[in-house]
Design a protein around this motif. Structure first.
Motif, PDB file in Angstrom:
ATOM      1  N   LEU A   1      57.012 -58.137 -16.985  1.00 45.58           N
ATOM      2  CA  LEU A   1      56.437 -56.850 -16.718  1.00 45.58           C
ATOM      3  C   LEU A   1      57.126 -55.759 -18.047  1.00 45.58           C
ATOM      4  CD1 LEU A   1      56.013 -55.842 -13.087  1.00 45.58           C
ATOM      5  CD2 LEU A   1      54.326 -55.951 -15.015  1.00 45.58           C
ATOM      6  N   PRO A   2      58.613 -55.934 -18.351  1.00 48.68           N
ATOM      7  CA  PRO A   2      59.122 -55.115 -19.203  1.00 48.68           C
ATOM      8  C   PRO A   2      58.549 -55.116 -20.648  1.00 48.68           C
ATOM      9  CG  PRO A   2      60.740 -55.769 -17.848  1.00 48.68           C
ATOM     10  CD  PRO A   2      59.562 -56.608 -17.427  1.00 48.68           C
ATOM     11  N   ASP A   3      58.368 -56.427 -21.089  1.00 38.54           N
ATOM     12  CA  ASP A   3      57.697 -56.887 -22.235  1.00 38.54           C
ATOM     13  C   ASP A   3      56.369 -56.241 -22.404  1.00 38.54           C
ATOM     14  OD1 ASP A   3      60.068 -57.864 -23.035  1.00 38.54           O
ATOM     15  OD2 ASP A   3      59.420 -59.992 -22.700  1.00 38.54           O
ATOM     16  N   LEU A   4      55.527 -56.588 -21.347  1.00 36.89           N
ATOM     17  CA  LEU A   4      54.251 -56.293 -21.382  1.00 36.89           C
ATOM     18  C   LEU A   4      53.992 -54.481 -21.366  1.00 36.89           C
ATOM     19  CD1 LEU A   4      52.587 -58.402 -18.341  1.00 36.89           C
ATOM     20  CD2 LEU A   4      52.041 -58.317 -20.772  1.00 36.89           C
ATOM     21  N   VAL A   5      54.799 -53.715 -20.800  1.00 34.54           N
ATOM     22  CA  VAL A   5      54.693 -52.227 -21.158  1.00 34.54           C
ATOM     23  C   VAL A   5      55.104 -51.954 -22.573  1.00 34.54           C
ATOM     24  CG1 VAL A   5      56.049 -50.101 -20.204  1.00 34.54           C
ATOM     25  CG2 VAL A   5      55.381 -52.065 -18.619  1.00 34.54           C
TER      26      VAL A   5
ATOM     27  N   LYS B   1      42.040 -56.074  -9.712  1.00 34.73           N
ATOM     28  CA  LYS B   1      40.848 -55.564 -10.527  1.00 34.73           C
ATOM     29  C   LYS B   1      41.498 -54.848 -11.746  1.00 34.73           C
ATOM     30  CE  LYS B   1      37.860 -54.539  -6.367  1.00 34.73           C
ATOM     31  NZ  LYS B   1      36.989 -55.238  -7.085  1.00 34.73           N
ATOM     32  N   ASN B   2      42.699 -54.298 -11.683  1.00 38.87           N
ATOM     33  CA  ASN B   2      43.077 -53.844 -13.089  1.00 38.87           C
ATOM     34  C   ASN B   2      43.269 -54.756 -14.351  1.00 38.87           C
ATOM     35  OD1 ASN B   2      43.527 -51.341 -12.024  1.00 38.87           O
ATOM     36  ND2 ASN B   2      45.673 -51.427 -11.634  1.00 38.87           N
TER      37      ASN B   2
ATOM     38  N   VAL C   1      51.493 -51.539 -29.309  1.00 37.83           N
ATOM     39  CA  VAL C   1      50.259 -51.563 -29.774  1.00 37.83           C
ATOM     40  C   VAL C   1      49.358 -50.224 -29.771  1.00 37.83           C
ATOM     41  CG1 VAL C   1      48.042 -53.069 -29.699  1.00 37.83           C
ATOM     42  CG2 VAL C   1      50.520 -54.136 -29.705  1.00 37.83           C
ATOM     43  N   GLU C   2      49.561 -49.639 -28.625  1.00 40.35           N
ATOM     44  CA  GLU C   2      48.764 -48.369 -28.592  1.00 40.35           C
ATOM     45  C   GLU C   2      49.041 -47.306 -29.631  1.00 40.35           C
ATOM     46  OE1 GLU C   2      48.057 -44.853 -25.223  1.00 40.35           O
ATOM     47  OE2 GLU C   2      49.865 -45.549 -25.797  1.00 40.35           O
ATOM     48  N   GLY C   3      50.350 -47.296 -29.760  1.00 37.89           N
ATOM     49  CA  GLY C   3      50.756 -46.315 -30.846  1.00 37.89           C
ATOM     50  C   GLY C   3      50.283 -46.497 -32.219  1.00 37.89           C
ATOM     51  N   VAL C   4      50.244 -47.986 -32.594  1.00 43.22           N
ATOM     52  CA  VAL C   4      49.778 -48.330 -33.971  1.00 43.22           C
ATOM     53  C   VAL C   4      48.476 -48.378 -34.055  1.00 43.22           C
ATOM     54  CG1 VAL C   4      49.957 -49.967 -35.741  1.00 43.22           C
ATOM     55  CG2 VAL C   4      52.069 -49.302 -34.235  1.00 43.22           C
ATOM     56  N   HIS C   5      47.732 -48.849 -33.150  1.00 46.21           N
ATOM     57  CA  HIS C   5      46.270 -49.284 -33.466  1.00 46.21           C
ATOM     58  C   HIS C   5      45.291 -48.518 -32.815  1.00 46.21           C
ATOM     59  CE1 HIS C   5      47.210 -53.110 -35.593  1.00 46.21           C
ATOM     60  NE2 HIS C   5      48.250 -53.235 -34.715  1.00 46.21           N
ATOM     61  N   SER C   6      45.771 -47.631 -31.665  1.00 47.18           N
ATOM     62  CA  SER C   6      44.680 -46.881 -31.095  1.00 47.18           C
ATOM     63  C   SER C   6      43.552 -46.115 -31.733  1.00 47.18           C
ATOM     64  CB  SER C   6      45.304 -46.129 -29.821  1.00 47.18           C
ATOM     65  OG  SER C   6      46.306 -45.303 -30.531  1.00 47.18           O
ATOM     66  N   PRO C   7      43.992 -45.576 -32.933  1.00 44.51           N
ATOM     67  CA  PRO C   7      43.019 -44.698 -33.582  1.00 44.51           C
ATOM     68  C   PRO C   7      41.725 -45.465 -34.005  1.00 44.51           C
ATOM     69  CG  PRO C   7      45.022 -44.146 -34.469  1.00 44.51           C
ATOM     70  CD  PRO C   7      45.492 -45.358 -33.561  1.00 44.51           C
TER      71      PRO C   7
ATOM     72  N   LYS D   1      46.984 -49.918 -22.050  1.00 44.38           N
ATOM     73  CA  LYS D   1      48.231 -49.268 -21.756  1.00 44.38           C
ATOM     74  C   LYS D   1      48.432 -48.563 -20.470  1.00 44.38           C
ATOM     75  CE  LYS D   1      52.499 -47.415 -22.650  1.00 44.38           C
ATOM     76  NZ  LYS D   1      52.474 -46.209 -21.210  1.00 44.38           N
ATOM     77  N   SER D   2      47.408 -47.726 -20.039  1.00 46.99           N
ATOM     78  CA  SER D   2      47.475 -47.061 -18.635  1.00 46.99           C
ATOM     79  C   SER D   2      47.496 -48.196 -17.782  1.00 46.99           C
ATOM     80  CB  SER D   2      46.164 -46.222 -18.651  1.00 46.99           C
ATOM     81  OG  SER D   2      46.256 -45.561 -17.436  1.00 46.99           O
ATOM     82  N   LEU D   3      46.465 -48.831 -17.781  1.00 43.54           N
ATOM     83  CA  LEU D   3      46.365 -50.127 -16.706  1.00 43.54           C
ATOM     84  C   LEU D   3      47.557 -50.798 -16.540  1.00 43.54           C
ATOM     85  CD1 LEU D   3      42.729 -51.201 -17.639  1.00 43.54           C
ATOM     86  CD2 LEU D   3      43.397 -50.147 -15.398  1.00 43.54           C
ATOM     87  N   VAL D   4      48.425 -51.322 -17.861  1.00 43.51           N
ATOM     88  CA  VAL D   4      49.644 -52.040 -17.747  1.00 43.51           C
ATOM     89  C   VAL D   4      50.603 -51.104 -16.916  1.00 43.51           C
ATOM     90  CG1 VAL D   4      51.232 -52.848 -19.184  1.00 43.51           C
ATOM     91  CG2 VAL D   4      49.010 -53.501 -19.765  1.00 43.51           C
ATOM     92  N   ASP D   5      50.701 -50.092 -17.311  1.00 42.63           N
ATOM     93  CA  ASP D   5      51.937 -49.039 -16.575  1.00 42.63           C
ATOM     94  C   ASP D   5      51.316 -49.091 -14.999  1.00 42.63           C
ATOM     95  OD1 ASP D   5      52.943 -48.321 -18.802  1.00 42.63           O
ATOM     96  OD2 ASP D   5      51.828 -46.401 -19.229  1.00 42.63           O
ATOM     97  N   GLU D   6      49.970 -48.936 -14.636  1.00 46.17           N
ATOM     98  CA  GLU D   6      49.867 -49.172 -13.298  1.00 46.17           C
ATOM     99  C   GLU D   6      50.121 -50.310 -12.654  1.00 46.17           C
ATOM    100  OE1 GLU D   6      45.804 -48.021 -12.345  1.00 46.17           O
ATOM    101  OE2 GLU D   6      45.577 -46.408 -13.762  1.00 46.17           O
ATOM    102  N   ILE D   7      49.942 -51.635 -13.362  1.00 42.77           N
ATOM    103  CA  ILE D   7      50.172 -52.821 -12.717  1.00 42.77           C
ATOM    104  C   ILE D   7      51.830 -52.866 -12.653  1.00 42.77           C
ATOM    105  CG2 ILE D   7      50.425 -55.313 -13.364  1.00 42.77           C
ATOM    106  CD1 ILE D   7      47.448 -54.692 -14.966  1.00 42.77           C
ATOM    107  N   ASN D   8      52.502 -52.364 -13.671  1.00 43.69           N
ATOM    108  CA  ASN D   8      53.922 -52.397 -13.496  1.00 43.69           C
ATOM    109  C   ASN D   8      54.452 -51.796 -12.411  1.00 43.69           C
ATOM    110  OD1 ASN D   8      56.807 -52.578 -14.377  1.00 43.69           O
ATOM    111  ND2 ASN D   8      56.450 -50.608 -15.117  1.00 43.69           N
TER     112      ASN D   8
END
Length: 316
Positions: A172-176, A259-260, A182-188, A197-204
């Motif tokens: 989990l820490p590595d996934l977060v 489901k996430n 990746v969100e910070g670099v590639h989300s544009p 990213k939000s779903l990973v946080d919820e799963i964590n």
């Protein structure tokens, strides 16, 4: 020999308008447990759906030969007292069949209480094809499956904690971290990464609290159940009532996480990397794919083996 011949019907010898009516008559004449084998020069799949629609789920369908010249299908009438197995029950008996479910995105852990027909109907899948692949899985040459169903429940609890909870806590820490990076670099260019990213946080958050409840409350109680039965002792009443109460909560939380992860798979197009992906992007998708596969087995062991056996143990 005569009985065998009587149960074979070559429908190519019949007029087209007589084919299905004749098959229905022959099927209706079968006793429970008996079979009819039909020979045809094309796939008689429409007959399967007509049988389901007009007779209900009272038969099994097995392809003995699938072209190119002949299609031979064995149609067996079920015993009325025979209950159709659920996805979870099928996977419990032979985990090799879970690979067929995973191939078609069929949830056998959180959705393990559904039948194959119900799951296929929900996803618009060809049930005859999947049932045939499940039969072929019986013949696959693999190493002996791990005998999860033969283990004592206290041992199974420890196995889940030491194998699957340990993996989740390490992953989990590595996934977060990588989801954030990746969100910070590639989300544009790939806005779906915000949701991933939000779903990973919820799963964590969900799994961290979930595993704690299992390790502090539910699993120790199941171990006490085993010990009390083994030593013929009276089990002290728990603050949560019967074991079914925390199990209901655990299964609900399993479904949320499942489901996430299913939504992440959809957003990522089955973890397909875009052309401009970097090493971190690739690693994130690889970790998510592996994490989901591990979680399927993790939840299967709990929902389909540990929990039903714990309920049964407490009641007996």
């Amino acid at each position: 020999m005569n009985a065998t011949i009587e149960n074979i019907l070559n429908v190519t010898l019949l007029e087209p308008r007589q084919k299905h009516p004749t098959i229905f008559v022959r099927f209706d004449e079968l006793n429970e447990g008996e079979s009819l084998i039909i020979h045809n020069d094309h796939d008689p799949k429409p007959l399967y759906y007509q049988l389901i629609g007009e007779r209900g789920n009272i038969f099994s369908w097995e392809y003995l030969e699938e072209g190119p010249e002949w299609w031979k299908v064995k149609i067996s009438k079920r015993n009325l007292g025979e209950k159709e197995e659920t996805l979870g029950e099928i996977a419990v008996k032979d985990l090799r069949k879970a690979e067929v479910f995973k191939k078609y995105g069929i949830d056998f852990c959180c959705g393990g209480k559904k039948t194959v027909k119900e799951a296929c109907a929900e996803k618009g899948l060809d049930v005859t094809k999947i049932e045939q692949e499940l039969k072929l899985a019986d013949k696959s040459l693999t190493s002996r499956p791990i005998p999860y169903t033969e283990w004592s429940l206290d041992f199974l609890c420890d196995y889940i904690v030491n194998t699957h909870h340990s993996y989740v806590k390490q992953s989990l820490p590595d996934l977060v971290t990588y989801a954030t990076k990746v969100e910070g670099v590639h989300s544009p260019q790939h806005p779906e990464l915000h949701k991933i990213k939000s779903l990973v946080d919820e799963i964590n958050a969900e799994l961290t609290a979930h595993m704690m409840k299992e390790e502090i409350v539910l699993f120790p109680y199941i171990k006490e159940l085993v010990s009390a039965k083994k030593n013929e002792q009276v089990l002290h009443a728990s603050h949560f009532g019967t074991v079914q109460n925390p199990i209901n909560m655990m299964e609900m939380e399993h479904e949320i996480v499942g489901k996430n992860l299913e939504e992440i798979r959809r957003l990522s197009n089955n973890y397909t990397l875009p052309a401009d992906s970097c090493a971190s992007y690739s690693l994130l998708y690889k970790m998510l794919d592996e994490f989901e596969n591990d979680l399927h087995l993790h939840i299967h062991l709990e929902n389909n083996i540990l929990f039903p056996k714990a309920v049964e143990l407490e009641q007996n």
